[in-house]
Write a protein that holds these residues in place. Structure first.
Motif, PDB file in Angstrom:
ATOM      1  N   GLU A 137       0.804  -1.212   0.000  1.00  0.00           N
ATOM      2  CA  GLU A 137       0.000   0.000   0.000  1.00  0.00           C
ATOM      3  C   GLU A 137       0.847   1.277   0.000  1.00  0.00           C
ATOM      4  O   GLU A 137       0.314   2.375   0.137  1.00  0.00           O
ATOM      5  CB  GLU A 137      -0.931   0.012   1.218  1.00  0.00           C
ATOM      6  CG  GLU A 137      -2.011  -1.053   1.155  1.00  0.00           C
ATOM      7  CD  GLU A 137      -2.945  -0.989   2.354  1.00  0.00           C
ATOM      8  OE1 GLU A 137      -2.792  -0.068   3.182  1.00  0.00           O
ATOM      9  OE2 GLU A 137      -3.816  -1.872   2.464  1.00  0.00           O
ATOM     10  N   HIS A 138       2.160   1.111  -0.165  1.00  0.00           N
ATOM     11  CA  HIS A 138       3.042   2.267  -0.073  1.00  0.00           C
ATOM     12  C   HIS A 138       3.850   2.442  -1.346  1.00  0.00           C
ATOM     13  O   HIS A 138       3.915   1.555  -2.206  1.00  0.00           O
ATOM     14  CB  HIS A 138       3.995   2.123   1.118  1.00  0.00           C
ATOM     15  CG  HIS A 138       3.345   2.389   2.435  1.00  0.00           C
ATOM     16  ND1 HIS A 138       3.280   3.639   2.993  1.00  0.00           N
ATOM     17  CD2 HIS A 138       2.715   1.553   3.293  1.00  0.00           C
ATOM     18  CE1 HIS A 138       2.640   3.563   4.145  1.00  0.00           C
ATOM     19  NE2 HIS A 138       2.295   2.305   4.354  1.00  0.00           N
ATOM     20  N   CYS A 139       4.510   3.587  -1.449  1.00  0.00           N
ATOM     21  CA  CYS A 139       5.509   3.863  -2.476  1.00  0.00           C
ATOM     22  C   CYS A 139       6.869   4.033  -1.785  1.00  0.00           C
ATOM     23  O   CYS A 139       6.934   4.481  -0.638  1.00  0.00           O
ATOM     24  CB  CYS A 139       5.165   5.131  -3.258  1.00  0.00           C
ATOM     25  SG  CYS A 139       3.707   4.981  -4.301  1.00  0.00           S
TER      26      CYS A 139
ATOM     27  N   ALA B 214      -1.004   0.937  -3.788  1.00  0.00           N
ATOM     28  CA  ALA B 214      -0.670   2.318  -3.417  1.00  0.00           C
ATOM     29  C   ALA B 214      -1.673   3.292  -4.024  1.00  0.00           C
ATOM     30  O   ALA B 214      -2.109   3.122  -5.168  1.00  0.00           O
ATOM     31  CB  ALA B 214       0.745   2.656  -3.872  1.00  0.00           C
TER      32      ALA B 214
ATOM     33  N   ALA C 113      -0.038   8.890  -2.684  1.00  0.00           N
ATOM     34  CA  ALA C 113       1.311   8.393  -2.399  1.00  0.00           C
ATOM     35  C   ALA C 113       2.179   8.420  -3.655  1.00  0.00           C
ATOM     36  O   ALA C 113       3.366   8.777  -3.605  1.00  0.00           O
ATOM     37  CB  ALA C 113       1.236   6.974  -1.837  1.00  0.00           C
TER      38      ALA C 113
END
Length: 889
Positions: A40-42, A70, A74
């Protein structure tokens, strides 16, 4: 978002830097967590070469990684930070856009032995890895060949297939299940990743078990079935891996991008082979490599807004072409191009010539080669392609009637274009006998003779117990060492050699082209006997029935003339007459059929391209060659199960001139530039490609074919005559090892195989009751199964955390704050313990909470000894007692 406040300092003592984007901030990731990525992130990854090894023409690389879950916010923050970092680096970095599961080889090369994709987002505590956490329940799907990845998947048999590797991670026990169709190399690399997780996340105290055969690994399968339930039906085959083969990468198209009335206009400019002069510094371009990768080249004079919009325009191009959204994008700036980008062009010079200006020639370092340093400085041997001073023993065989016939040493250098030859060179290095076998193939040789050449080479290799380094040489592309061992006496005649060791009847007039300035680079080739074959920069020998003319062009040097005089005796015993260009007698032109135009312009020294050697793992998929690049390579990247291709090329299509003088930077501490200079000797500057065969690799017979396919499908239009050197593990010459920053010749002396590691390297031989104790750590709850065998959910024991071992109450919280599947989710708990016999006769209302009255018989027999600490278990066995008997881990 205030980017200036969010930009962290870059530590100068590290090559690699990783940040996660959280709450619109760049937060550094701890080094021990490198390779862990939350979906869910960069992330932003910066590689700044610091070591001598890494500076072989390499620039900085700036990646931004996008998880598949993501959000747009983000991604926008990551893009802004990338631009700001690029400005801080002075615009000298190569930019990459990486999508989860489809990263570039450059990105994956940073993280060894593999990357780990973790579900969900990161907790506010920013703890990527919590060492010594044992309340873990997850299933990892391990894939990949040279670059391995592990992805968290559903804790169920439904996640499994026959062709991949799966790791059941239960905290104190890690079970690697190898699919029945996985190769030995995949198993070994999967085990390397498993051991890495054991060290990084459990401090080396978790137990590892390996399942290669379910029938033999009954105890480990019992644990898996206790966690996942009984498997129903057969396992499916894996989804075919859509690797990009070399044929797809061979298709290259260059597009020019310009702005017209606030719209971007993209126009196709050229297809392969591409030339560097197509790129103008005031413009920018998109290069499409068969849809596998998109490059954006930005000229140094292009606008700032254009540079900032590079990624967005590349993504728009990808969408217009209908390519997958995860297609890799690389943005390069004029003067800071990556090695992969440069090698898509026929030739690449870091300093473009302007109007033929060759300023700087006076700085050329000229001097004789010091071949005595070749053994002590393998990097010099690699650059010059000379293993020694050519003073070893030479044996030559000609292939006739499909067999090898020995040649008289007096005629070792006299070869025929219609034949094939084996040339065996024996020398010593550090007191050890070494061998090089050259397989020389004439242009006029038949297919059956070429096949016989390879068969005879195989026989010789068996006679020498596999110790031969084989070099495939095509007529006209002989490497320097081959010329050196023949002492400058190589003469290639047209036609075929007869059984009487003499050539077939030749024409009355024969013309020979003499090239070279000393014994290390001289060769003589028979050419058509006509005036158009002459060249003012070289020496030619015209042989008639009564006289031999030695013709010196106006541009040839004194060294060329001296070498030509030494080879005349090998060609003709007739009376020699020296002829200078412009002073030829009429009979000279009559012998050549009359005057005709020929090249007469003075040759100028040329700056051959800077280059960076590239290392690839070779494999085959659906009959097509698939290459996986290892960037910033070292000896550690050569595995016994591999077939690796090392490309040391720079090929100058304009036939740059060479003598025995080079510009050389010690220890490869700067981009390597070779400036070949000659007063006339015409030679191709063509470096070899090496094929390294691991001792346990399969596909040895296909190796040379893979090398030929690599040259044939190379986008730059590589010469198929490029020498191919085949090397077996443990027999590496300095011309190969010199391309590596360090080389340990004893590295593989006591190297354990995968089987040896599994059988004896993972722990002591276990006992049955300890496996039962491990099962006791997972009291199992089970819901309605509607008549089918379903998975049983493991719970985490509080007793296994505090070491008491006697408390059977399950902790539903799991002890962590992460939102990923790293910890167990809340479930009903079971308090107390009952044997199976007691459970079978217990009334439904008296059963512990969480036990299904309809499936009491499905619960395993629970034996309750004290937890003896986390044992280490080898494959298919149960652990020996280890640790504090009181139960402290």
């Amino acid at each position: 978002m205030d980017i200036n406040k969010g930009l962290p300092a870059i530590a100068s003592h590290r090559d690699l830097h990783v940040w996660i984007i959280e709450n619109q901030r760049m937060v550094p990731v701890p080094e021990r967590a490198y390779g862990n990525f939350f979906e869910e992130h960069c992330y932003i990854v910066l590689h700044v070469p610091r070591s001598l090894k890494a500076t072989q023409g390499a620039s900085s690389d700036l990646h931004y990684w996008v998880g598949k879950e993501a959000g747009a916010e983000a991604q926008g923050s990551a893009g802004a930070f990338v631009q700001h970092l690029l400005e801080a680096l002075g615009g000298a970095a190569v930019q990459h856009r990486e999508a989860q599961g489809h990263e570039s080889d450059c990105f994956r090369s940073y993280f060894r032995p593999g990357v780990l994709y973790r579900k969900g987002g990161l907790a506010s505590a920013l703890k990527h890895v919590e060492t010594n956490m044992y309340n873990i329940q997850r299933l990892l799907h391990i894939q990949g060949r040279k670059h391995v990845s592990a992805t968290e998947v559903e804790l169920s048999w439904n996640s499994f297939n026959k062709s991949d590797i799966f790791l059941l991670d239960l905290g104190k026990m890690m079970i690697q299940w190898n699919g029945p169709e996985t190769s030995i190399s995949e198993k070994a690399r999967g085990l390397a990743l498993t051991c890495s997780l054991q060290d990084r996340e459990r401090g080396g105290r978790a137990q590892i078990g390996v399942i290669d055969d379910e029938v033999k690994a009954t105890d480990l399968m019992r644990i898996m079935e206790a966690v996942l339930g009984c498997r129903v039906g057969n396992l499916p085959a894996s989804v075919p891996n859509k690797s990009i083969n070399q044929l797809q990468k061979a298709s290259v198209r260059l597009y020019h991008v310009c702005e017209k009335e606030e719209d971007s206009v993209i126009q196709e400019l050229a297809t392969c082979p591409l030339t560097q002069d197509l790129l103008r510094e005031e413009d920018y371009y998109i290069l499409d490599q068969g849809g596998s990768k998109i490059y954006v080249w930005q000229g140094r004079m292009s606008g700032l807004q254009e540079k900032k919009a590079a990624f967005s325009r590349a993504l728009a191009f990808i969408q217009a072409k209908g390519y997958p959204t995860y297609t890799n994008v690389e943005v390069v700036n004029d003067g800071a191009e990556s090695a992969a980008f440069k090698q898509l062009f026929q030739a690449w010079s870091t300093r473009k010539p302007e109007n033929g200006n060759l300023h700087g020639m006076s700085e050329l370092i000229r001097g004789r080669l010091d071949v005595g340093k070749l053994h002590s400085q393998p990097e010099l041997a690699a650059q010059l392609r000379m293993v020694d001073d050519a003073s070893g023993q030479v044996e030559v065989w000609c292939i006739q009637d499909l067999c090898r016939q020995p040649m008289d040493p007096k005629h070792h250098g006299q070869l025929y274009a219609g034949n094939c030859y084996l040339v065996l060179y024996t020398y010593q290095k550090m007191g050890r006998v070494q061998y090089i076998l050259y397989l020389w193939q004439g242009h006029q040789a038949t297919t059956s003779e070429i096949k016989a050449l390879n068969c005879n080479a195989e026989e010789l290799d068996l006679m020498y117990h596999g110790a031969l380094v084989r070099v495939h040489v095509t007529m006209g592309s002989e490497p320097p060492h081959f010329l050196a061992i023949l002492q400058g006496q190589l003469v290639v005649f047209q036609g075929r050699m007869g059984h009487n060791r003499k050539g077939l009847p030749a024409s009355a007039m024969r013309l020979f082209h003499v090239q070279g300035t000393d014994i290390y680079n001289t060769k003589t080739m028979e050419v058509p006997a006509r005036a158009s074959a002459l060249n003012s920069n070289d020496v030619f020998l015209l042989v008639t029935a009564s006289i031999c003319y030695l013709w010196f062009g106006k541009g040839c040097s004194g060294d060329q003339r001296e070498m030509a005089r030494t080879v005349v005796a090998a060609i003709s015993g007739e009376t020699k007459e020296t002829v200078l260009e412009g002073q030829e007698p009429p009979c000279f032109w009559e012998a050549l059929g009359g005057r005709a135009p020929y090249p007469s312009n003075k040759r100028l020294p040329e700056d051959v391209s800077s280059f960076q050697p590239r290392l690839f793992e070779c494999s085959s998929q659906m009959g097509q060659l698939v290459l996986t690049e290892v960037v910033f390579f070292s000896q550690e990247d050569l595995d016994k199960y591999d077939i690796m291709l090392l490309d040391t090329w720079q090929e100058d299509k304009s036939k740059a001139l060479m003598a025995a003088h080079v510009t050389w930077w010690p220890r490869l501490s700067a981009p390597l530039h070779l400036l070949w200079y000659s007063h006339g000797g015409l030679l191709d500057v063509t470096f070899s490609i090496f094929l390294w065969l691991g001792e346990a690799a399969s596909g040895w017979k296909e190796a040379v074919t893979w090398g030929q396919e690599y040259l044939k499908t190379h986008p730059a239009g590589r010469s198929l005559a490029t020498p191919i050197v085949v090397i077996k593990q443990g027999h590496e010459p300095p011309t190969f090892t010199g391309w590596f920053f360090t080389w340990d010749p004893y590295k593989w002396t006591n190297n354990q195989s995968y089987e040896e590691v599994v059988d004896g390297g993972l722990g002591a031989k276990p006992a049955i009751f300890e496996l039962t104790a491990e099962l006791n750590n997972f009291q199992l709850s089970r819901g309605p199964s509607h008549g089918r065998a379903g998975p049983l959910t493991p719970r985490t024991l509080k007793g296994s955390q505090d070491g008491s071992g006697n408390e059977l109450q399950l902790d539903s919280k799991g002890g962590g704050t992460s939102t990923s599947s790293y910890h167990s989710s809340p479930k009903p708990t079971i308090k107390g313990s009952l044997s199976r016999e007691q459970l079978m006769h217990q009334a439904a209302e008296d059963l512990p909470e969480g036990v299904d009255p309809a499936h009491k018989e499905a619960l395993p027999l629970l034996v309750l000894p004290t937890w003896p600490g986390p044992p280490r278990v080898p494959s298919q066995h149960i652990p020996e007692p280890r640790g504090d008997p009181a139960g402290t881990p």
